[in-house]
Design an enzyme around this catalytic site. Structure first.
Site, mmCIF file in Angstrom:
data_model
loop_
_atom_site.group_PDB
_atom_site.id
_atom_site.type_symbol
_atom_site.label_atom_id
_atom_site.label_comp_id
_atom_site.label_asym_id
_atom_site.label_seq_id
_atom_site.Cartn_x
_atom_site.Cartn_y
_atom_site.Cartn_z
ATOM 1 N N GLY A 8 0.837 -1.201 0.000
ATOM 2 C CA GLY A 8 0.000 0.000 0.000
ATOM 3 C C GLY A 8 0.868 1.246 0.000
ATOM 4 N N GLY A 11 -0.364 4.806 -0.563
ATOM 5 C CA GLY A 11 -1.404 5.326 0.333
ATOM 6 C C GLY A 11 -0.856 6.414 1.241
ATOM 7 C CG ASP A 39 6.224 9.905 -11.486
ATOM 8 O OD1 ASP A 39 6.295 8.671 -11.701
ATOM 9 O OD2 ASP A 39 5.702 10.722 -12.278
ATOM 10 C CG ASP A 52 -4.849 -8.336 -5.530
ATOM 11 O OD1 ASP A 52 -4.701 -8.093 -4.320
ATOM 12 O OD2 ASP A 52 -5.841 -8.935 -6.001
ATOM 13 C CE1 TYR A 151 -9.771 -0.614 7.232
ATOM 14 C CE2 TYR A 151 -10.722 0.628 9.038
ATOM 15 C CZ TYR A 151 -9.647 0.321 8.242
ATOM 16 O OH TYR A 151 -8.449 0.948 8.472
ATOM 17 C CE LYS A 155 -7.022 -2.621 8.522
ATOM 18 N NZ LYS A 155 -5.600 -2.550 8.212
HETATM 19 N N1 SER Z 1 -9.365 6.141 8.982
HETATM 20 C C1 SER Z 1 -9.966 4.845 8.870
HETATM 21 C C2 SER Z 1 -11.273 4.903 8.203
HETATM 22 O O1 SER Z 1 -11.925 5.905 8.321
HETATM 23 C C3 SER Z 1 -10.152 4.251 10.231
HETATM 24 O O2 SER Z 1 -9.147 3.335 10.446
HETATM 25 O O3 SER Z 1 -11.668 3.953 7.595
#
Ligand code: SER
Length: 336
Positions: A8, A11, A39, A52, A151, A155
């Site tokens: 990632g 990110g 870049d 991926d 999510y 996690k």
């Molecule tokens: N910042 C993240 C989200 O909003 C929380 O871990 O998904």
């Protein structure tokens, strides 16, 4: 020279982490991202892989590099995961499992434990009601673990999985009796960077509000003024990852740590933004689903274990985050 994998890499955390790692110049960096590496990051890495993280062929490719340390940042954030739960499971869970297995194989083959840094989140919490959230205040790592989002579920499961794969699964030690995998997780608050904006998160209203004001754009905040969750300035997030990675294993009494910095309401963030950008136009248009997610996250975290075990202490409270990091840096980002 240490060989470090960052997934990632494009990110928000990846960007800041790579800048810090590259500046220290003490390691060879293998970067992975779904998109071509940005870049500005290319000169910082030895190998840029594109693909991926949940693709077994990509894991085979990574494995050739015998990485010693992994920052596994690739994930779909909370709002994106609600929109596509099957993809979220594939990337967030299966992607993590593939890398944990790979890390164990490398550890067993090289005779050196692979350190696996995992960014977890306040999304693992599921506060039963707004009243209980407000009454609970700062929660410890072991309370209210009933996440409502895909999510959060991904996690909290991966936190458990990392512990299992380090401590209980199969062959645990190399020939010298050392563990082959050393999993360590941080539960991040919403992170706010001065130089990048997040995509697909639910804590995004804070960075979006600040970045909109810096560009002179009006912003309609998607949560109520009283919505409150913990936040942190990005440099502290990166510091926490590096400090936890560097902590001697014998000092760590748990595999998952809360880290806190400041815990403002949306309205408190807005007034700080108005101070810095007096013309800023901020209104509120709560989105019911995103509001419900924020209401389900804790108002604050108890990070005593991190403070005790590896000396965690944020450099930035809210005042400093705005006055010494966000406002001065962000103005430069959008200056013409
Ligand atoms: N910042 C993240 C989200 O909003 C929380 O871990 O998904």
């Amino acid at each position: 020279m240490r060989i470090t994998l960052v997934t990632g890499a494009n990110g928000e955390i990846g960007h800041s982490l790579l800048e810090t790692l590259a500046a220290s110049g003490d390691r060879k960096i293998i970067a992975l991202d779904l998109a071509p590496l940005a870049d500005d990051l290319r000169p910082m890495v030895s190998v840029a892989l594109q693909g991926d993280v949940s693709d077994p062929a990509m894991v085979d490719e990574i494995e050739k590099h015998d990485v010693q340390e992994i920052y596994h940042l690739a994930a779909l954030l909370s709002t994106s995961s609600e929109r596509n739960p099957a993809l979220a499971h594939q990337v967030n869970v299966n992607g993590t499992m593939g890398l944990l297995l790979m890390a164990r194989r490398i550890g067993a083959r090289t005779g050196r434990a692979v350190t696996f840094l995992f960014p977890s989140t306040i999304a693992v919490y599921g506060m039963p009601s707004l009243e209980k959230k407000n009454a609970a205040g700062a929660v410890t790592e072991f309370e209210y673990l009933q996440p409502t989002t895909m999510y959060g579920i991904n996690k909290v499961y991966c936190e458990q999985l990392g512990g299992y794969m380090s401590d209980r699964f199969g062959q645990l030690t190399d020939e010298a009796g050392k563990k082959v995998l050393d999993f360590r997780a941080l539960r991040f608050p919403g992170l706010i960077s001065a130089t990048t904006v997040p995509t697909g998160g639910t804590s995004d209203y804070a960075p979006e509000m600040i970045h909109a004001a810096a560009q002179g754009k009006a912003y309609a905040c998607f949560v109520r003024p009283d919505a409150r969750i913990p936040f942190m300035a990005m440099p502290d997030g990166v510091k926490a990852l590096l400090d936890l990675a560097a902590a001697p294993a014998e000092n760590l009494t748990q595999r998952v740590y809360n880290i806190g910095a400041f815990s403002p309401s949306a309205e408190e963030i807005a007034s700080k933004v108005m101070e810095a950008f007096p013309g800023a136009e901020i209104t509120y248009a709560p989105h019911p689903k995103r509001q419900a997610i924020i209401d389900s996250w804790c108002a604050d975290v108890n990070d005593e274990a991190a403070r005790r075990d590896w000396g965690w202490k944020p450099d930035y409270d809210m005042e400093r985050a705005f006055d010494e990091y966000l406002i001065p840096t962000i103005s430069g980002v959008y200056a013409v």
